[in-house]
Design an enzyme around this catalytic site. Structure first.
Site, mmCIF file in Angstrom:
data_model
loop_
_atom_site.group_PDB
_atom_site.id
_atom_site.type_symbol
_atom_site.label_atom_id
_atom_site.label_comp_id
_atom_site.label_asym_id
_atom_site.label_seq_id
_atom_site.Cartn_x
_atom_site.Cartn_y
_atom_site.Cartn_z
ATOM 1 C CG MET A 27 6.862 -0.467 4.243
ATOM 2 S SD MET A 27 8.282 0.002 3.240
ATOM 3 C CE MET A 27 8.031 1.572 2.751
ATOM 4 C CB ALA A 29 4.432 5.704 9.931
ATOM 5 C CG LEU A 30 0.096 1.626 10.852
ATOM 6 C CD1 LEU A 30 -0.805 0.355 11.511
ATOM 7 C CD2 LEU A 30 0.344 0.998 9.141
ATOM 8 C CG HIS A 34 -1.028 2.621 6.374
ATOM 9 N ND1 HIS A 34 -0.323 3.697 6.856
ATOM 10 C CD2 HIS A 34 -0.253 2.034 5.523
ATOM 11 C CE1 HIS A 34 0.673 3.708 6.354
ATOM 12 N NE2 HIS A 34 0.822 3.019 5.308
ATOM 13 N N GLY A 144 -3.220 -0.321 -1.769
ATOM 14 C CA GLY A 144 -3.762 0.862 -1.972
ATOM 15 C C GLY A 144 -3.516 1.126 -3.463
ATOM 16 C CE LYS A 146 0.458 8.302 -2.185
ATOM 17 N NZ LYS A 146 1.646 7.746 -1.879
ATOM 18 C CG ASP A 147 1.927 2.727 -3.257
ATOM 19 O OD1 ASP A 147 3.116 3.179 -3.262
ATOM 20 O OD2 ASP A 147 1.572 2.681 -2.151
#
Ligand code: AMP
Length: 273
Positions: A27, A29-30, A34, A144, A146-147
């Site tokens: 999404m 805003a790397l 990312h 990731g 992270k999710d």
């Protein structure tokens, strides 16, 4: 690098590529999180496509869709530096149709934890990923850890819809102090950044308890909650890799997760043990 905004143009361009394609859906805003996915894709594939799309269907009505951080120019620079072949930045009106079949993420895994607080979120995630997978037809797609719940749900749709691609889960990238990188960290002021460290510290504690032989989930969660005080905790959970709650940690098959609010910002983090 090609920066492409229309599906038609992307499809035409992809026709000219011979070889494996890695897709990194984001999404925007790397940040370094990312970038780690992008670098892995560049290494493992002949071509890498990065998508930057703030997907409206995965936000709930009360969530931060309008103020979600955006940085198109920065994202272009990052992708250029990482030697990305195609940066795909579609418009929502091209991605969605007035009338289209919807995907419902399986309730067992998608209605708990993130799905309990954000009902419908994973339906929106699968809806957009199904489109990206069909448009790009990647050999591999990078996500990731992270999710973590997203990884499990995406693996599930790929398996059950017999989709011809490999899902590659990637390690969580953290700041030196332990804070997991997230586009939403920009919402935090300096004091809140310190409070946010409680998430990674609670997970570090969990990891240390496990190393010292504590395998009881309730005992571990209790210690984590002590560290998380006084944050508003959404959940602390210990699950297996299929996201079933477990009463005992089983090494190599467990994920420990936390979601908590720092001010108005909801943060998530986890470790895989
Ligand atoms: P997002 O832009 O937040 O939708 O994230 C795009 C992808 O980057 C997802 O697969 C995320 O799990 C992954 N990602 C976000 N933050 C991190 C991080 N700190 N470490 C590794 N991957 C991440």
């Amino acid at each position: 690098m090609q920066v492409i905004t229309t599906i038609c143009e992307l499809k035409e361009h992809l026709k000219t590529l011979q070889g494996s394609i890695g897709l990194v859906p984001t999404m925007g805003a790397l940040h370094k999180g990312h970038i780690s996915l992008i670098e892995k894709s560049v290494k493992e594939n002949d071509f890498t496509v990065v998508s930057v799309f703030v997907n409206p269907t995965q936000f709930l009505p009360n969530e931060d869709l309008d103020k979600y951080p955006r940085n198109e120019e920065g994202d272009k620079k990052v992708c250029e530096l990482c030697k990305v072949d195609v940066l795909f930045m579609p418009l929502a009106k091209e991605m969605y149709f007035e009338d289209e079949p919807l995907i419902k993420a399986p309730a067992k895994i998608a209605s708990i934890l993130e799905g309990a607080t954000r009902p419908g979120h994973f339906d929106g995630v699968l809806r957009v990923l199904n489109k990206f997978f069909n448009i790009v037809r990647p050999t591999r797609a990078y996500f990731g850890k992270k999710d973590a719940q997203q990884v499990a749900i995406v693996k599930n749709i790929v398996k059950t819809f017999f989709m011809p691609l490999e899902i590659v889960p990637c390690d969580i990238i953290r700041e030196a102090d332990g804070l997991a990188l997230s586009s939403r960290n920009v919402y935090l002021d300096e004091e809140q950044k310190l409070s946010a460290l409680k998430l990674s510290r609670s997970l570090l504690k969990a990891g240390n308890l496990i190393k010292s032989g504590e395998m009881d989930s309730n005992a571990i969660k209790l210690e984590m909650k002590k560290i998380l005080e006084p944050l508003k905790v959404d959940y602390v959970a210990i699950v297996d890799r299929e996201f079933r709650e477990v009463s005992k940690v089983e090494l190599e098959n467990t994920i420990i997760l936390v979601a908590a609010y720092v001010g108005n910002t909801r943060l998530i983090d986890n470790i895989w043990v």
